[in-house]
Design a protein around this motif. Structure first.
Motif, PDB file in Angstrom:
ATOM      1  N   ALA A  26       0.762  -1.106   2.852  1.00 19.65           N
ATOM      2  CA  ALA A  26       0.087  -2.411   2.911  1.00 19.65           C
ATOM      3  C   ALA A  26      -0.296  -2.919   1.526  1.00 19.65           C
ATOM      4  CB  ALA A  26      -1.163  -2.320   3.790  1.00 19.65           C
ATOM      5  N   GLY A  27      -0.558  -2.013   0.612  1.00 19.57           N
ATOM      6  CA  GLY A  27      -0.942  -2.412  -0.744  1.00 19.57           C
ATOM      7  C   GLY A  27      -2.265  -1.830  -1.209  1.00 19.57           C
ATOM      8  N   LYS A  28      -2.741  -0.798  -0.536  1.00 17.64           N
ATOM      9  CA  LYS A  28      -4.033  -0.181  -0.885  1.00 17.64           C
ATOM     10  C   LYS A  28      -4.031   0.362  -2.311  1.00 17.64           C
ATOM     11  CE  LYS A  28      -3.575   2.574   2.692  1.00 17.64           C
ATOM     12  NZ  LYS A  28      -2.337   1.992   3.274  1.00 17.64           N
ATOM     13  N   THR A  29      -2.930   1.027  -2.660  1.00 18.36           N
ATOM     14  CA  THR A  29      -2.894   1.619  -4.001  1.00 18.36           C
ATOM     15  C   THR A  29      -2.806   0.531  -5.066  1.00 18.36           C
ATOM     16  OG1 THR A  29      -1.955   3.660  -3.158  1.00 18.36           O
ATOM     17  CG2 THR A  29      -1.635   3.213  -5.500  1.00 18.36           C
ATOM     18  N   HIS A  30      -2.123  -0.571  -4.758  1.00 16.78           N
ATOM     19  CA  HIS A  30      -2.057  -1.655  -5.745  1.00 16.78           C
ATOM     20  C   HIS A  30      -3.434  -2.270  -5.989  1.00 16.78           C
ATOM     21  CE1 HIS A  30       2.195  -1.072  -5.651  1.00 16.78           C
ATOM     22  NE2 HIS A  30       2.353  -2.003  -6.571  1.00 16.78           N
ATOM     23  N   ILE A  31      -4.227  -2.423  -4.942  1.00 15.76           N
ATOM     24  CA  ILE A  31      -5.608  -2.896  -5.156  1.00 15.76           C
ATOM     25  C   ILE A  31      -6.366  -1.872  -5.995  1.00 15.76           C
ATOM     26  CG2 ILE A  31      -7.806  -3.416  -4.022  1.00 15.76           C
ATOM     27  CD1 ILE A  31      -6.255  -4.650  -1.720  1.00 15.76           C
TER      28      ILE A  31
HETATM   29  N1  LIG Z   1       0.878  -8.212  -1.663  1.00 25.76           N
HETATM   30  C1  LIG Z   1       2.083  -7.603  -1.666  1.00 25.76           C
HETATM   31  N2  LIG Z   1       3.211  -8.298  -1.442  1.00 25.76           N
HETATM   32  C2  LIG Z   1       4.420  -7.692  -1.436  1.00 25.76           C
HETATM   33  N3  LIG Z   1       4.595  -6.355  -1.664  1.00 25.76           N
HETATM   34  C3  LIG Z   1       3.514  -5.616  -1.895  1.00 25.76           C
HETATM   35  C4  LIG Z   1       2.193  -6.187  -1.898  1.00 25.76           C
HETATM   36  N4  LIG Z   1       1.296  -5.178  -2.152  1.00 25.76           N
HETATM   37  C5  LIG Z   1       2.022  -4.067  -2.283  1.00 25.76           C
HETATM   38  N5  LIG Z   1       3.338  -4.318  -2.146  1.00 25.76           N
HETATM   39  C6  LIG Z   1       4.432  -3.342  -2.205  1.00 25.76           C
HETATM   40  O1  LIG Z   1       4.281  -2.465  -1.100  1.00 25.76           O
HETATM   41  C7  LIG Z   1       4.589  -1.126  -1.488  1.00 25.76           C
HETATM   42  C8  LIG Z   1       3.439  -0.214  -1.148  1.00 25.76           C
HETATM   43  O2  LIG Z   1       2.281  -0.565  -1.936  1.00 25.76           O
HETATM   44  P1  LIG Z   1       1.065   0.455  -2.078  1.00 25.76           P
HETATM   45  O3  LIG Z   1       1.568   1.783  -2.547  1.00 25.76           O
HETATM   46  O4  LIG Z   1       0.028  -0.203  -2.892  1.00 25.76           O
HETATM   47  O5  LIG Z   1       0.631   0.584  -0.546  1.00 25.76           O
HETATM   48  P2  LIG Z   1      -0.406   1.592   0.123  1.00 25.76           P
HETATM   49  O6  LIG Z   1      -1.121   0.797   1.143  1.00 25.76           O
HETATM   50  O7  LIG Z   1      -1.209   2.283  -0.901  1.00 25.76           O
HETATM   51  O8  LIG Z   1       0.580   2.634   0.832  1.00 25.76           O
HETATM   52  P3  LIG Z   1       0.216   4.109   1.393  1.00 25.76           P
HETATM   53  O9  LIG Z   1      -0.367   3.905   2.745  1.00 25.76           O
HETATM   54  O10 LIG Z   1       1.577   4.768   1.460  1.00 25.76           O
HETATM   55  O11 LIG Z   1      -0.711   4.771   0.420  1.00 25.76           O
HETATM   56  C9  LIG Z   1       4.916  -1.151  -2.960  1.00 25.76           C
HETATM   57  O12 LIG Z   1       6.316  -1.133  -3.092  1.00 25.76           O
HETATM   58  C10 LIG Z   1       4.350  -2.477  -3.441  1.00 25.76           C
HETATM   59  O13 LIG Z   1       5.087  -2.999  -4.508  1.00 25.76           O
END
Ligand SMILES: Nc1ncnc2c1ncn2[C@@H]1O[C@H](COP(=O)(O)OP(=O)(O)OP(=O)(O)O)[C@@H](O)[C@H]1O
Ligand SMILES: [Mg+2]
Length: 127
Positions: A26-31
């Motif tokens: 979903a993008g948790k790590t990006h936040i």
């Molecule tokens: N707002 C967004 N729009 C499009 N793609 C995104 C967005 N945020 C994150 N991504 C993409 O989604 C992928 C997963 O992002 P991320 O690792 O931040 O998710 P996560 O929620 O931490 O995942 P996990 O549950 O596996 O820890 C990455 O390839 C990232 O580039």
């Protein structure tokens, strides 16, 4: 996501907890990356899925970054010292915080990420 993380970082104080709730990818790590960079952390930030917690002490305040995805039960989080972490003047970021809501204290900042076919919807509430 990183820009949003940086914006919320400005409002965080030592001892604050940020719960990140959303599906796989979903993008948790990006936040988390945005928060950490804004608070001065220089290294990389990855999901602490296997480590369970990554500690970044080069930021101000220090950041403890948790990922509860692989934890079997709440006891595992207690076993790695959850209650001691709560006492530290650090920012706690918790991916998959909804796995053990019973361990998430009142006052936690909760960011929900909804993964839409095109993009993401973010919402905030205070637990
Ligand atoms: N707002 C967004 N729009 C499009 N793609 C995104 C967005 N945020 C994150 N991504 C993409 O989604 C992928 C997963 O992002 P991320 O690792 O931040 O998710 P996560 O929620 O931490 O995942 P996990 O549950 O596996 O820890 C990455 O390839 C990232 O580039
Ligand atoms: Mg992640």
């Amino acid at each position: 996501m990183k820009r949003f993380g940086a914006q919320i970082a400005n409002h965080l104080c030592p001892g604050d907890i940020v719960a990140l709730v959303g599906d796989l990818g979903a993008g948790k790590t990006h936040i988390s990356q945005g928060i950490c960079a804004a608070l001065g952390h220089q290294g990389e930030v990855t999901s602490p899925t296997f480590a369970l917690v990554n500690e970044y002490t080069d930021s101000t305040p220090p950041i403890m970054h948790f990922d509860l995805y692989r934890m079997e039960n709440a006891q595992e989080l207690l076993d790695i010292g959850w209650e001691d972490y709560l006492e530290r003047d650090a920012i706690l970021i918790v991916e998959w915080a909804d796995r053990f809501p019973e361990l998430i204290p009142e006052g936690t900042h909760c960011i929900h990420i909804e993964h839409l076919p095109q993009g993401r919807r973010l919402s905030y509430d205070k637990v």
